[in-house]
Design a protein around this motif. Structure first.
Motif, mmCIF file in Angstrom:
data_model
loop_
_atom_site.group_PDB
_atom_site.id
_atom_site.type_symbol
_atom_site.label_atom_id
_atom_site.label_comp_id
_atom_site.label_asym_id
_atom_site.label_seq_id
_atom_site.Cartn_x
_atom_site.Cartn_y
_atom_site.Cartn_z
ATOM 1 N N LYS A 228 0.834 -1.205 0.000
ATOM 2 C CA LYS A 228 0.000 0.000 0.000
ATOM 3 C C LYS A 228 0.866 1.251 0.000
ATOM 4 O O LYS A 228 0.593 2.222 -0.724
ATOM 5 C CB LYS A 228 -0.927 -0.017 1.210
ATOM 6 C CG LYS A 228 -1.886 1.182 1.252
ATOM 7 C CD LYS A 228 -2.770 1.138 2.474
ATOM 8 C CE LYS A 228 -3.780 2.296 2.447
ATOM 9 N NZ LYS A 228 -3.116 3.612 2.326
ATOM 10 N N ASN A 231 2.287 1.693 -3.484
ATOM 11 C CA ASN A 231 1.327 2.218 -4.450
ATOM 12 C C ASN A 231 0.987 3.683 -4.173
ATOM 13 O O ASN A 231 0.807 4.472 -5.100
ATOM 14 C CB ASN A 231 0.062 1.362 -4.435
ATOM 15 C CG ASN A 231 0.321 -0.071 -4.884
ATOM 16 O OD1 ASN A 231 1.239 -0.330 -5.663
ATOM 17 N ND2 ASN A 231 -0.482 -1.008 -4.390
ATOM 18 N N ASP A 232 0.914 4.057 -2.904
ATOM 19 C CA ASP A 232 0.628 5.454 -2.563
ATOM 20 C C ASP A 232 1.762 6.376 -2.979
ATOM 21 O O ASP A 232 1.525 7.563 -3.252
ATOM 22 C CB ASP A 232 0.376 5.587 -1.055
ATOM 23 C CG ASP A 232 -0.930 4.944 -0.625
ATOM 24 O OD1 ASP A 232 -1.785 4.692 -1.513
ATOM 25 O OD2 ASP A 232 -1.082 4.650 0.578
#
Length: 585
Positions: A228, A231-232
């Protein structure tokens, strides 16, 4: 009234009369004498009385001290209000080139129940204080701020036609490149930093005890960002915080792994306009000295070579490195407590994270340790950055453009573990990676030749370098495999591009040598051949033929000619008639 009195009265009235003299008109004295009036005399007397009274009054000691105190108070208040006004008007996003930092502590607990350690996470501010210069878009309102010179000797330059097919050489080779003179290259340097699209402020994570959470990849040096977080990090905003190596501290090179002596750290943190950097780890390469460097670059452009302790020991034993830590133009920076066991992976730290090791540097040129620089740094910057209004430049591979082909070539060459390469390519394929086609134009390649990187240190290029390093830290150390994925994700978010120039142009300003192991193998092979040739028994020389006197030679009978020639010993062939029966009739 006489003529003299008339002339004086005329001059007193301020007229420029002319009198005939010798039959012509002659100009009179241009200076006009006016009679002072009573009003002006009275005014001057009053001024003299006022100044004399003032000086007599100010000459008193108490009055003078009082006036000096009033002036000092006014100066203090003016400076105080000016400083407060500047502090209030400057927002944290408008001073990204100021050397300011802050630390915001965050406390996060690990997700693994078996590990009871508390991971204290800090946010380290990006330090880019090479000059208090704001964004060029705020200053000039244009993305192009380079000095425009009308006389460009390269404006009509074109590549020569390729040689015929039967003469064309196979393999990589240099091609012609047009450089402007060094003085013109320096004059074309942009006055202000290039604008950073969208991203204005970049900060980095620092973790005291980075926790490894499966199946996330990474290392203690780069942290273990979750999928996560990964991806952020590709969702580009005005202010961002990402992992970018050196996670155990906010001062890169100090107790973070990849540790550097304090004296060397102070040198790296100085303000540098341009630097050239390289690295040799594991004593893997032979140091190459730059050539054709101009006087200006020799004086103000530092050349830094990062080495580990193994390479340092070899250089000292070979009397190449002395106490001054200088080898030719290269300033040797010794790295201790290297984060990886693989020397090639250690070399990715300075290659991709120069902006963290040199927080106050504007431009950098990275070359691998096996390369020799043969062109002035300012000419390289002008040719590949300033001339194209680019902030990041890297050469593309000379023959491969597709990541899938590059992966197969790495497996065939034994560059890395085949299973790890397959896992990385499969991960990218699921994310949407496709083979390179002309549909990606104007992007001309997905595979770089990453041994040379030319870039300007601004937030967007620093972010790209961080994200590229995170992929190398998470997957394999073959940075060619992850380059296009990071580039495409960043380009999809902001209006930014990378100048991917031809590999033959790269070979024009760097000469590629062989790694030390290959050079040593060739040297050993040459010595073995010399030893075999030396120990091989030489053939004995043949003795010269014996001299025979003519009197001992057999005499030959002279050849007969004409009628005296005797018939030979050959028998004549007997002719047999075809029909033997008729011969008996």
């Amino acid at each position: 009234m006489t003529g003299g009195s008339l002339l004086l009265r005329t001059l007193s009235l301020g007229s420029l009369q002319q009198q005939p003299q010798n039959g012509g008109l002659q100009p009179q004295n241009p200076y006009i004498f006016r009679k002072p009036s009573k009003t002006s005399l009275n005014g001057s007397r009053e001024k003299e009385r006022f100044f004399s009274f003032t000086f007599r009054y100010l000459s008193r000691r108490k009055v003078g001290m009082l006036i000096l105190a009033v002036f000092a108070l006014l100066a203090f208040l003016t400076g105080f209000f000016t400083v407060n006004k500047e502090d209030d008007s400057a927002s944290p996003f408008d001073v990204r080139y100021m050397n300011k930092s802050y630390i915001a502590p965050l406390v996060l607990s690990g997700n693994d129940n078996t590990n009871s350690k508390i991971n204290r996470v800090l946010v380290c501010d990006e330090s880019t204080g090479w000059g208090p210069i704001l964004d060029a878009s705020a200053v000039g309102g244009s993305s192009s701020n380079a000095t425009i010179l009308t006389d460009n000797p390269c404006k009509d330059f074109a590549f020569p036609p390729p040689p015929p097919g039967d003469v064309r050489r196979i393999g990589p080779r240099p091609c012609p490149v047009c450089y402007v003179p060094v003085e013109q290259a320096i004059a074309r340097k942009p006055k202000f930093p290039s604008p950073s699209p969208v991203l204005r402020h970049l900060t980095y994570f620092s973790e005291e005890n980075p926790l490894k959470i499966k199946p996330n990849g990474g290392s203690d040096f780069g942290g273990y960002p979750s999928l996560k977080q990964r991806n952020d990090s590709f969702n580009i905003k005005e202010s961002m915080t990402v992992h970018c190596g050196f996670v155990k501290g906010c001062k890169p090179g100090y107790q973070t792994g990849f540790d550097i002596d304090l004296d060397d750290l102070r040198m790296l943190e100085q303000s540098h306009e341009v630097i050239v950097a390289s690295a040799i780890f594991g004593n893997y390469d032979v140091i190459q000295q730059p050539r054709n460097i101009g006087e200006t670059a020799r004086k103000i452009v530092p050349f830094f070579m990062f080495v580990d302790e193994e390479t340092e020991t070899y250089m000292k034993n070979s009397s190449l490195l002395g106490s001054d830590k200088q080898v030719g133009l290269w300033r040797i920076i010794v790295v201790r407590n290297v984060p990886y066991s693989d020397p090639r992976r250690n070399g990715k730290v300075p290659k991709l994270l120069l902006h963290r090791l040199f927080p106050n540097t504007r431009y950098s040129i990275w070359i691998d340790g096996k390369l020799q620089l043969v062109r002035d740094p300012y000419q390289i910057l002008e040719r590949f950055l300033w001339r194209h209004n680019a902030t990041y430049a890297i050469s593309k591979h000379y023959t491969r453009f597709d990541v899938f082909e590059e992966a197969e070539a790495n497996k065939a060459g034994g560059k890395y573990d085949n299973v790890s390469i397959d896992n990385q390519i499969e991960f990218y394929r699921k994310e949407g990676l496709t083979p390179y086609t002309t549909a990606k134009l104007p992007i001309t390649s997905d595979v770089p030749e990453g041994c040379v990187i030319v870039r300007e240190h601004i937030p967007i290029t620093n972010l790209f370098s961080c994200l590229w390093f995170n992929e190398v830290d998470r997957f394999t150390s073959r940075d060619q495999l992850s380059f296009s994925t990071v580039r495409d994700k960043v380009v999809a978010q902001v209006n930014w591009s990378i100048n991917m120039f031809l590999d033959c142009e790269r070979r024009n300003f760097v000469i590629q040598a062989y790694h030390r192991d290959l050079l040593e193998q060739r040297a050993q092979l040459a010595r073995a051949r010399a030893a075999i040739a030396r120990d091989r028994p030489r053939p004995r020389p043949r003795p010269p033929p014996a001299v025979v006197h003519e009197k001992y030679l057999p005499k030959k009978s002279p050849a007969r000619r004409g009628k005296d020639k005797r018939p030979g010993s050959r028998r004549r062939r007997r002719v047999i008639p075809r029909n033997r029966e008729n011969s008996f009739i």
